[in-house]
Each structure stands twice: as structure tokens, then as C-alpha cells.
Scaffold this active site. Structure first.
Site, PDB file in Angstrom:
ATOM      1  N   CYS A 173       0.906  -1.193  -0.290  1.00 42.81           N
ATOM      2  CA  CYS A 173      -0.370  -0.374   0.016  1.00 42.81           C
ATOM      3  C   CYS A 173       0.617   1.267  -0.026  1.00 42.81           C
ATOM      4  O   CYS A 173       1.991   1.540   0.038  1.00 42.81           O
ATOM      5  CB  CYS A 173      -1.018  -0.485   1.001  1.00 42.81           C
ATOM      6  SG  CYS A 173       0.116   0.119   2.596  1.00 42.81           S
ATOM      7  N   CYS A 223       2.881   1.767   2.790  1.00 42.04           N
ATOM      8  CA  CYS A 223       4.164   0.286   2.808  1.00 42.04           C
ATOM      9  C   CYS A 223       4.937   1.339   1.617  1.00 42.04           C
ATOM     10  O   CYS A 223       6.478   0.719   1.618  1.00 42.04           O
ATOM     11  CB  CYS A 223       3.813  -0.806   2.642  1.00 42.04           C
ATOM     12  SG  CYS A 223       2.419  -1.150   3.138  1.00 42.04           S
TER      13      CYS A 223
END
Length: 78
Positions: free
Chosen positions: A11, A14
Site C-alpha cells: 500500500c 508501505c
């Protein structure tokens, strides 16, 4: 050489954590090998409650947030 793992599904948070960790390692002059861990079974092996997670040399140092560069540099120096 330090081994750094970014735990998460890939995501935006991340990706941001990986960018901050890479910048921190470069600023500290630390050679590091970065690995993205996206498989849920592999992530759960670190007893992670929330992503993204940061693992340095097999030790979970952060989860559920994006630490600052200063925090990461401190962990890398330890």
C-alpha cells in the site's frame, strides 16, 4: 550489512516506509539490503498487529506507523 524488511501489502504507507528507511540508511552511511514482505503468512511470523512494519536484522522495530528518519537512524546505529 544490515537486513531491512518492509512488511505490508504494498500500500501507499508501505511504499512511504520503504522510501523513508532507504533515505535514513543512506543518510547514516549504512549499507542495507531491503526486502519487501507481502505474503500475509510471512508477515504474521513477526507477530505484527498492523502494517506497515519495519524489521531490522530480524527484529520488529515498528508497526502500524511510519517512523521518522531519525528513529530509523537510531535503530540502525544500535
Amino acid at each position: 550489512m544490515r537486513h531491512i524488511k518492509i512488511l505490508g501489502s504494498g500500500c501507499a504507507n508501505c511504499r512511504k516506509l520503504e522510501a523513508v528507511a532507504r533515505e535514513a540508511a543512506a543518510a547514516a552511511g549504512v549499507e542495507a539490503n531491503f526486502v519487501k514482505v507481502t505474503e500475509m503468512k510471512d508477515i504474521m511470523a513477526y507477530d505484527l498487529l498492523a502494517t506497515p512494519g519495519l524489521v531490522i536484522d530480524e527484529q520488529l522495530v515498528s508497526s502500524g506507523r511510519i517512523p521518522t528518519q531519525a528513529e530509523i537512524r537510531q535503530w540502525l546505529a544500535a
